[in-house]
Design an enzyme around this catalytic site. Sequence first.
Site, PDB file in Angstrom:
ATOM      1  N   ASN A  28     -10.019  -0.665  -2.096  1.00 40.64           N
ATOM      2  CA  ASN A  28      -8.600  -0.445  -1.817  1.00 40.64           C
ATOM      3  C   ASN A  28      -7.770  -1.192  -2.864  1.00 40.64           C
ATOM      4  O   ASN A  28      -7.725  -2.417  -2.851  1.00 40.64           O
ATOM      5  CB  ASN A  28      -8.305  -0.954  -0.394  1.00 40.64           C
ATOM      6  CG  ASN A  28      -6.834  -0.887  -0.019  1.00 40.64           C
ATOM      7  OD1 ASN A  28      -5.957  -0.796  -0.872  1.00 40.64           O
ATOM      8  ND2 ASN A  28      -6.561  -0.950   1.274  1.00 40.64           N
ATOM      9  N   HIS A  46      -3.724   7.188   1.067  1.00 39.27           N
ATOM     10  CA  HIS A  46      -3.942   5.847   0.518  1.00 39.27           C
ATOM     11  C   HIS A  46      -5.351   5.425   0.935  1.00 39.27           C
ATOM     12  O   HIS A  46      -5.738   5.594   2.102  1.00 39.27           O
ATOM     13  CB  HIS A  46      -2.891   4.890   1.079  1.00 39.27           C
ATOM     14  CG  HIS A  46      -3.283   3.442   0.942  1.00 39.27           C
ATOM     15  ND1 HIS A  46      -3.551   2.875  -0.272  1.00 39.27           N
ATOM     16  CD2 HIS A  46      -3.481   2.474   1.878  1.00 39.27           C
ATOM     17  CE1 HIS A  46      -3.894   1.603  -0.080  1.00 39.27           C
ATOM     18  NE2 HIS A  46      -3.858   1.332   1.210  1.00 39.27           N
ATOM     19  N   CYS A  70       0.816  -1.226   0.000  1.00 39.72           N
ATOM     20  CA  CYS A  70       0.000   0.000   0.000  1.00 39.72           C
ATOM     21  C   CYS A  70       0.842   1.265   0.000  1.00 39.72           C
ATOM     22  O   CYS A  70       0.389   2.320  -0.433  1.00 39.72           O
ATOM     23  CB  CYS A  70      -0.952  -0.016   1.187  1.00 39.72           C
ATOM     24  SG  CYS A  70      -2.155  -1.337   1.021  1.00 39.72           S
TER      25      CYS A  70
END
Length: 332
Positions: free
Chosen positions: A289, A259, A114
């Site tokens: 995500n 993020h 991530c």
Amino acid sequence: MFKSRILGAGHYVPERIVTNEELSQMMDTNNEWIVERTGIQERRWYTPGVDTVTNMSAKASRMAMERAKISPEEIDFIVFATITSDYFLPGAGVLLQRELGLTSIGALDIRNACSGFIYALSVADQFIKTGMYKKILVVGAEIQSSALDKSDEGRSSAVIFADGAGAVILGQSHSDQHGIMSTHLHADGSHAEELYCIAPSSSGKVRISQEMIDRGDFFLKMNGNAVFKHAVVRFMEVIKEALDHNGVTKEEIDLLVPHQANLRISQYIQQKLQLPDEKVFNNIMYLGNTTAGTIPIALSQAWEQGRLKEGDLVCLAAFGSGFAWASALLRW
Ligand SMILES: CC(C)(COP(=O)(O)OP(=O)(O)OC[C@H]1O[C@@H](n2cnc3c(N)ncnc32)[C@H](O)[C@@H]1OP(=O)(O)O)[C@@H](O)C(=O)NCCC(=O)NCCS
């Protein structure tokens, strides 16, 4: 020393929309739970045989090049952040290079999940600063849905992760008013197993076996509570680090692009920083995500929506598997 600047951003997401309703037919979950805990209403999942990490990232890259008004031949180097390359080896960078018809330029892969895109941006920034390269294609792209356990057991991560690609062109800035001001990278490997995927592993007897498949070693495994607890602390720390390093205050931020881990995490950060809604970019509600893909996709969409204007102070921040976390502060 040169300064680097984002010259253009692009993105691509698969056509297949997966709603919470569809997920609740696969596993024991429901729309209310998913929206309340994650903010996600729908996400994009790849179609096998159609979407690949390579072709999605090529589409995102072409859009970024078009917006930066540069031709593929001007690209000097590729930095590609992904943990879901099409092949176990070689990495995603060389596959993208081939897909774009580029020959002999270097291609580097970054595997920081991530936080991967900010790590990639930081590496590219150093190459531009030293003058080694003039234009770098920086990419974040993933296909995560093939690693999701879509049974009841995997439901806490299956509802979160998704697929998509984003790209930016990083080039030299010719003015002090624009460009990357600083990047900040951190990691703490003692939490590696809080969010990880065991297989394919090079240190087992074989890399793929029926036993591993039956055990679910290919699935993404996440301790959601541990991730949440560390994320809220590290996000705040690394944003503060970026602000302090540059002597600017949180009030000066024009756009925070976190993020897209989970809407609740982004809202927590927003609240702590006391930022109004228009200063925080979120798209997790309809894209989920996408790991290394979230920040470049968000930058591309924010630009399309007119939320990134010349000279804006933009803060990027990420946290994820590793744990690894990072931030970048830049003037658009
Ligand atoms: C995953 C996450 C949404 C789970 O939310 P939570 O409030 O922590 O929920 P818990 O894990 O404590 O589980 C609460 C209950 O919901 C259940 N549950 C988990 N996933 C569910 C789902 N998809 N649908 C319905 N119920 C679910 C659990 O089994 C548990 O049930 P129990 O109380 O009967 O044992 C949350 O921990 C989170 O957002 N973590 C961060 C994840 C993240 O950002 N990952 C990306 C990192 S880059």
